[in-house]
Write a protein that holds these residues in place. Structure first.
Motif, PDB file in Angstrom:
ATOM      1  N   GLU A  50      12.629  12.472  -9.559  1.00 58.70           N
ATOM      2  CA  GLU A  50      11.369  12.306 -10.280  1.00 58.70           C
ATOM      3  C   GLU A  50      10.658  11.042  -9.834  1.00 58.70           C
ATOM      4  O   GLU A  50       9.449  11.043  -9.590  1.00 58.70           O
ATOM      5  N   ARG A  51      11.414   9.952  -9.759  1.00 61.22           N
ATOM      6  CA  ARG A  51      10.816   8.679  -9.343  1.00 61.22           C
ATOM      7  C   ARG A  51      10.300   8.757  -7.911  1.00 61.22           C
ATOM      8  O   ARG A  51       9.237   8.204  -7.603  1.00 61.22           O
ATOM      9  N   GLN A  52      11.040   9.423  -7.045  1.00 65.81           N
ATOM     10  CA  GLN A  52      10.598   9.573  -5.656  1.00 65.81           C
ATOM     11  C   GLN A  52       9.319  10.400  -5.603  1.00 65.81           C
ATOM     12  O   GLN A  52       8.403  10.077  -4.850  1.00 65.81           O
ATOM     13  N   ALA A  53       9.254  11.463  -6.404  1.00 65.09           N
ATOM     14  CA  ALA A  53       8.040  12.291  -6.436  1.00 65.09           C
ATOM     15  C   ALA A  53       6.865  11.475  -6.965  1.00 65.09           C
ATOM     16  O   ALA A  53       5.745  11.567  -6.424  1.00 65.09           O
ATOM     17  N   ASP A  54       7.091  10.670  -8.010  1.00 64.42           N
ATOM     18  CA  ASP A  54       6.027   9.817  -8.534  1.00 64.42           C
ATOM     19  C   ASP A  54       5.573   8.809  -7.485  1.00 64.42           C
ATOM     20  O   ASP A  54       4.374   8.546  -7.325  1.00 64.42           O
ATOM     21  N   PHE A  55       6.536   8.235  -6.770  1.00 68.76           N
ATOM     22  CA  PHE A  55       6.205   7.275  -5.727  1.00 68.76           C
ATOM     23  C   PHE A  55       5.368   7.922  -4.637  1.00 68.76           C
ATOM     24  O   PHE A  55       4.365   7.348  -4.185  1.00 68.76           O
ATOM     25  N   GLU A  56       5.767   9.106  -4.215  1.00 67.18           N
ATOM     26  CA  GLU A  56       5.014   9.811  -3.176  1.00 67.18           C
ATOM     27  C   GLU A  56       3.607  10.151  -3.659  1.00 67.18           C
ATOM     28  O   GLU A  56       2.640  10.043  -2.898  1.00 67.18           O
ATOM     29  N   MET A  57       3.495  10.560  -4.927  1.00 67.83           N
ATOM     30  CA  MET A  57       2.185  10.875  -5.474  1.00 67.83           C
ATOM     31  C   MET A  57       1.312   9.614  -5.513  1.00 67.83           C
ATOM     32  O   MET A  57       0.130   9.651  -5.149  1.00 67.83           O
ATOM     33  N   GLN A  58       1.889   8.490  -5.934  1.00 72.04           N
ATOM     34  CA  GLN A  58       1.140   7.236  -5.970  1.00 72.04           C
ATOM     35  C   GLN A  58       0.726   6.804  -4.566  1.00 72.04           C
ATOM     36  O   GLN A  58      -0.371   6.294  -4.362  1.00 72.04           O
ATOM     37  N   ARG A  59       1.621   7.004  -3.602  1.00 71.54           N
ATOM     38  CA  ARG A  59       1.292   6.660  -2.209  1.00 71.54           C
ATOM     39  C   ARG A  59       0.134   7.522  -1.717  1.00 71.54           C
ATOM     40  O   ARG A  59      -0.794   7.028  -1.066  1.00 71.54           O
ATOM     41  N   ALA A  60       0.180   8.813  -2.022  1.00 73.50           N
ATOM     42  CA  ALA A  60      -0.908   9.707  -1.592  1.00 73.50           C
ATOM     43  C   ALA A  60      -2.221   9.324  -2.273  1.00 73.50           C
ATOM     44  O   ALA A  60      -3.278   9.306  -1.624  1.00 73.50           O
ATOM     45  N   LEU A  61      -2.167   8.995  -3.566  1.00 71.92           N
ATOM     46  CA  LEU A  61      -3.373   8.564  -4.272  1.00 71.92           C
ATOM     47  C   LEU A  61      -3.913   7.265  -3.685  1.00 71.92           C
ATOM     48  O   LEU A  61      -5.132   7.106  -3.521  1.00 71.92           O
ATOM     49  N   GLU A  62      -3.027   6.350  -3.370  1.00 76.09           N
ATOM     50  CA  GLU A  62      -3.464   5.079  -2.790  1.00 76.09           C
ATOM     51  C   GLU A  62      -4.144   5.310  -1.450  1.00 76.09           C
ATOM     52  O   GLU A  62      -5.191   4.724  -1.171  1.00 76.09           O
ATOM     53  N   GLN A  63      -3.560   6.161  -0.630  1.00 81.05           N
ATOM     54  CA  GLN A  63      -4.169   6.456   0.669  1.00 81.05           C
ATOM     55  C   GLN A  63      -5.527   7.121   0.494  1.00 81.05           C
ATOM     56  O   GLN A  63      -6.477   6.804   1.217  1.00 81.05           O
ATOM     57  N   GLU A  64      -5.612   8.016  -0.485  1.00 80.82           N
ATOM     58  CA  GLU A  64      -6.890   8.685  -0.749  1.00 80.82           C
ATOM     59  C   GLU A  64      -7.933   7.679  -1.214  1.00 80.82           C
ATOM     60  O   GLU A  64      -9.072   7.688  -0.755  1.00 80.82           O
ATOM     61  N   PHE A  65      -7.544   6.788  -2.136  1.00 75.33           N
ATOM     62  CA  PHE A  65      -8.481   5.775  -2.620  1.00 75.33           C
ATOM     63  C   PHE A  65      -8.885   4.808  -1.514  1.00 75.33           C
ATOM     64  O   PHE A  65     -10.036   4.407  -1.422  1.00 75.33           O
ATOM     65  N   ARG A  66      -7.943   4.438  -0.670  1.00 73.97           N
ATOM     66  CA  ARG A  66      -8.276   3.537   0.438  1.00 73.97           C
ATOM     67  C   ARG A  66      -9.214   4.227   1.429  1.00 73.97           C
ATOM     68  O   ARG A  66     -10.067   3.577   2.027  1.00 73.97           O
ATOM     69  N   ARG A  67      -9.051   5.540   1.595  1.00 67.08           N
ATOM     70  CA  ARG A  67      -9.927   6.274   2.507  1.00 67.08           C
ATOM     71  C   ARG A  67     -11.329   6.389   1.925  1.00 67.08           C
ATOM     72  O   ARG A  67     -12.316   6.212   2.619  1.00 67.08           O
ATOM     73  N   VAL A  68     -11.400   6.663   0.608  1.00 67.99           N
ATOM     74  CA  VAL A  68     -12.689   6.867  -0.037  1.00 67.99           C
ATOM     75  C   VAL A  68     -13.398   5.541  -0.298  1.00 67.99           C
ATOM     76  O   VAL A  68     -14.595   5.410  -0.079  1.00 67.99           O
ATOM     77  N   GLN A  69     -12.649   4.536  -0.755  1.00 68.38           N
ATOM     78  CA  GLN A  69     -13.243   3.251  -1.098  1.00 68.38           C
ATOM     79  C   GLN A  69     -12.972   2.254   0.019  1.00 68.38           C
ATOM     80  O   GLN A  69     -11.972   2.331   0.713  1.00 68.38           O
TER      81      GLN A  69
END
Length: 117
Positions: A50-69
């Motif tokens: 669960e923690r690994q999945a949350d970490f991966e989701m946060q990493r993907a969100l961070e990459q998306e936010f860094r790409r957009v912003q």
């Protein structure tokens, strides 16, 4: 058979039965403890996934936010890093009696020395 022989046979039979019952219950309790360990390991693996999945989701969100912003390194402050000396000399820290950041450590160390002596 004599009375002493009968008592000896009865005593050894009772002791043997007691040992068999004790060993049986000891084996059952060990088996239950081992099973509880397996269940605990399964739960730890589930939480880890669960923690690994949350970490991966946060990493993907961070990459998306860094790409957009356009995010710079805003977390790093401008100018030099404060030192312990500059911190103890600042007026706001002197007003609250924080001019000696090692005071609490020295008090605790002194108490531990008194307790051990």
């Amino acid at each position: 058979m004599s009375r002493a022989a009968k008592l000896t046979l009865a005593g050894t039979s009772v002791v043997t039965a007691g040992i068999v019952v004790f060993v049986h219950y000891a084996q059952q309790s060990e088996k239950a403890a081992m099973h509880a360990g397996v269940l605990r390991d399964i739960e730890q693996q589930r939480v880890k996934k669960e923690r690994q999945a949350d970490f991966e989701m946060q990493r993907a969100l961070e990459q998306e936010f860094r790409r957009v912003q356009n995010v710079g390194d805003a977390a790093r402050p401008e100018g030099p890093h404060p030192t312990l000396e500059s911190w103890t000399q600042s007026p706001e820290n002197r007003l609250h009696g924080k001019d000696d950041p090692t005071r609490n450590l020295r008090n605790i160390t002194g108490l531990l020395i008194k307790i051990t002596n």
